[in-house]
Design a protein around this motif. Structure first.
Motif, short mmCIF file in Angstrom:
data_model
loop_
_atom_site.label_atom_id
_atom_site.label_comp_id
_atom_site.label_asym_id
_atom_site.label_seq_id
_atom_site.Cartn_x
_atom_site.Cartn_y
_atom_site.Cartn_z
N GLN A 43 0.85 -1.18 0.00
CA GLN A 43 0.00 0.00 0.00
C GLN A 43 0.89 1.24 0.00
N VAL A 44 0.41 2.28 -0.66
CA VAL A 44 1.16 3.53 -0.70
C VAL A 44 0.63 4.45 0.40
N SER A 45 1.51 4.84 1.31
CA SER A 45 1.15 5.72 2.42
C SER A 45 1.56 7.15 2.09
N GLN A 46 0.78 8.10 2.54
CA GLN A 46 1.08 9.52 2.35
C GLN A 46 1.60 10.09 3.66
N TYR A 47 2.67 10.86 3.56
CA TYR A 47 3.23 11.50 4.74
C TYR A 47 3.97 12.75 4.30
N HIS A 48 3.58 13.90 4.82
CA HIS A 48 4.22 15.18 4.47
C HIS A 48 4.31 15.38 2.95
N ASN A 49 3.20 15.21 2.26
CA ASN A 49 3.11 15.43 0.82
C ASN A 49 4.00 14.51 0.00
N ARG A 50 4.37 13.37 0.54
CA ARG A 50 5.16 12.38 -0.19
C ARG A 50 4.48 11.03 -0.09
N SER A 51 4.81 10.15 -1.00
CA SER A 51 4.23 8.80 -1.03
C SER A 51 5.30 7.77 -0.73
N TYR A 52 4.94 6.80 0.09
CA TYR A 52 5.87 5.75 0.50
C TYR A 52 5.19 4.39 0.37
N PRO A 53 5.68 3.50 -0.51
CA PRO A 53 5.09 2.17 -0.64
C PRO A 53 5.58 1.26 0.48
N LYS A 54 4.64 0.74 1.25
CA LYS A 54 4.98 -0.11 2.41
C LYS A 54 4.19 -1.41 2.35
N CYS A 55 4.67 -2.42 3.04
CA CYS A 55 3.95 -3.68 3.19
C CYS A 55 3.09 -3.58 4.45
N TRP A 56 1.78 -3.66 4.26
CA TRP A 56 0.85 -3.49 5.38
C TRP A 56 0.27 -4.81 5.86
N ILE A 57 0.99 -5.90 5.73
CA ILE A 57 0.52 -7.16 6.28
C ILE A 57 0.54 -7.04 7.81
N ASN A 58 -0.41 -7.64 8.45
CA ASN A 58 -0.52 -7.58 9.92
C ASN A 58 -0.51 -6.15 10.42
N ASP A 59 -1.32 -5.31 9.81
CA ASP A 59 -1.48 -3.90 10.21
C ASP A 59 -0.17 -3.11 10.16
N GLY A 60 0.65 -3.40 9.19
CA GLY A 60 1.87 -2.61 8.99
C GLY A 60 3.05 -3.04 9.83
N ALA A 61 3.08 -4.29 10.24
CA ALA A 61 4.18 -4.77 11.09
C ALA A 61 5.54 -4.64 10.40
N ARG A 62 5.57 -4.64 9.08
CA ARG A 62 6.84 -4.54 8.34
C ARG A 62 7.17 -3.12 7.93
N ALA A 63 6.29 -2.19 8.19
CA ALA A 63 6.49 -0.80 7.76
C ALA A 63 7.16 0.00 8.87
N THR A 64 8.23 0.68 8.50
CA THR A 64 8.89 1.59 9.42
C THR A 64 8.83 2.98 8.81
N HIS A 65 9.39 3.96 9.45
CA HIS A 65 9.42 5.31 8.90
C HIS A 65 10.68 5.55 8.07
N GLY A 66 11.45 4.50 7.81
CA GLY A 66 12.67 4.65 7.03
C GLY A 66 12.54 4.10 5.63
N GLU A 67 13.47 4.47 4.77
CA GLU A 67 13.42 4.01 3.39
C GLU A 67 13.74 2.52 3.26
N SER A 68 14.34 1.92 4.26
CA SER A 68 14.69 0.51 4.15
C SER A 68 13.47 -0.40 4.13
N SER A 69 12.30 0.10 4.54
CA SER A 69 11.09 -0.72 4.48
C SER A 69 10.18 -0.32 3.32
N ASP A 70 10.65 0.58 2.44
CA ASP A 70 9.89 0.89 1.23
C ASP A 70 9.91 -0.33 0.33
N ILE A 71 8.75 -0.70 -0.19
CA ILE A 71 8.62 -1.90 -1.01
C ILE A 71 8.56 -1.50 -2.48
N ARG A 72 9.57 -1.87 -3.23
CA ARG A 72 9.61 -1.57 -4.65
C ARG A 72 8.67 -2.51 -5.40
#
Length: 121
Positions: A74-103
Motif C-alpha cells: 500500500q502507498v502511504s502519504q506522509y508530508h506530501n510524499r508517497s511511500y510504498p509499504k507492506c501493510w501485512i498484519n497492520d503494517g508490522a513490516r512498515a517503518t518510517h525509514g526508506e529501508s522498508s519501502d517496497i519496490r
C-alpha cells in the motif's frame, strides 16, 4: 605434500571477503542496491527476513510474482510524499525509514496475495 582437510571455519572455495565485494567508495544507495541483489540471489526477500514465494520473479526483468501486484503493498502519504509499504498484519513490516519501502519490481515474498480485481458493479 600433505593434503589437509578444510576445517570448520575455513572459507568455502570461491569465497571472497566482504571488503572486496563492497568498495568503500560506494554511495549508500549503491550499497543498498547490492544488498537487495544479494538477498534476491540467495532466495531472501529484499526486506531481509522473509523467504521468497516459490513462483516469485528472480530477476528484475524476469517472469514471476512481484510485490507490485500484492494486496499488502500500500502507498502511504506522509508530508506530501508517497511511500510504498507492506501493510501485512497492520503494517508490522512498515517503518518510517526508506529501508522498508517496497519496490514494485521486487520478487514476491511467501505472504504474497494477489490484488483483488476491481469489478464494474
Amino acid at each position: 605434500m600433505v593434503d589437509i582437510e578444510p576445517g570448520l571455519f575455513d572459507p568455502p572455495p570461491g569465497w571472497t571477503p566482504l571488503e572486496a565485494v563492497v568498495p568503500d567508495d560506494l554511495s549508500r544507495g549503491e550499497k543498498r542496491q547490492r544488498l537487495v541483489q544479494r538477498r534476491i540471489r540467495d532466495g531472501i526477500h529484499p526486506l531481509g527476513y522473509i523467504g521468497l514465494h516459490k513462483e516469485a520473479a528472480r530477476e528484475r526483468e524476469g517472469d514471476g510474482l512481484r510485490c507490485g501486484t500484492c494486496r499488502h503493498r500500500q502507498v502511504s502519504q506522509y508530508h506530501n510524499r508517497s511511500y510504498p509499504k507492506c501493510w501485512i498484519n497492520d503494517g508490522a513490516r512498515a517503518t518510517h525509514g526508506e529501508s522498508s519501502d517496497i519496490r514494485a519490481w521486487w520478487p514476491a515474498c511467501t505472504d504474497y496475495q494477489p490484488t483483488e480485481e476491481k469489478t464494474n458493479a
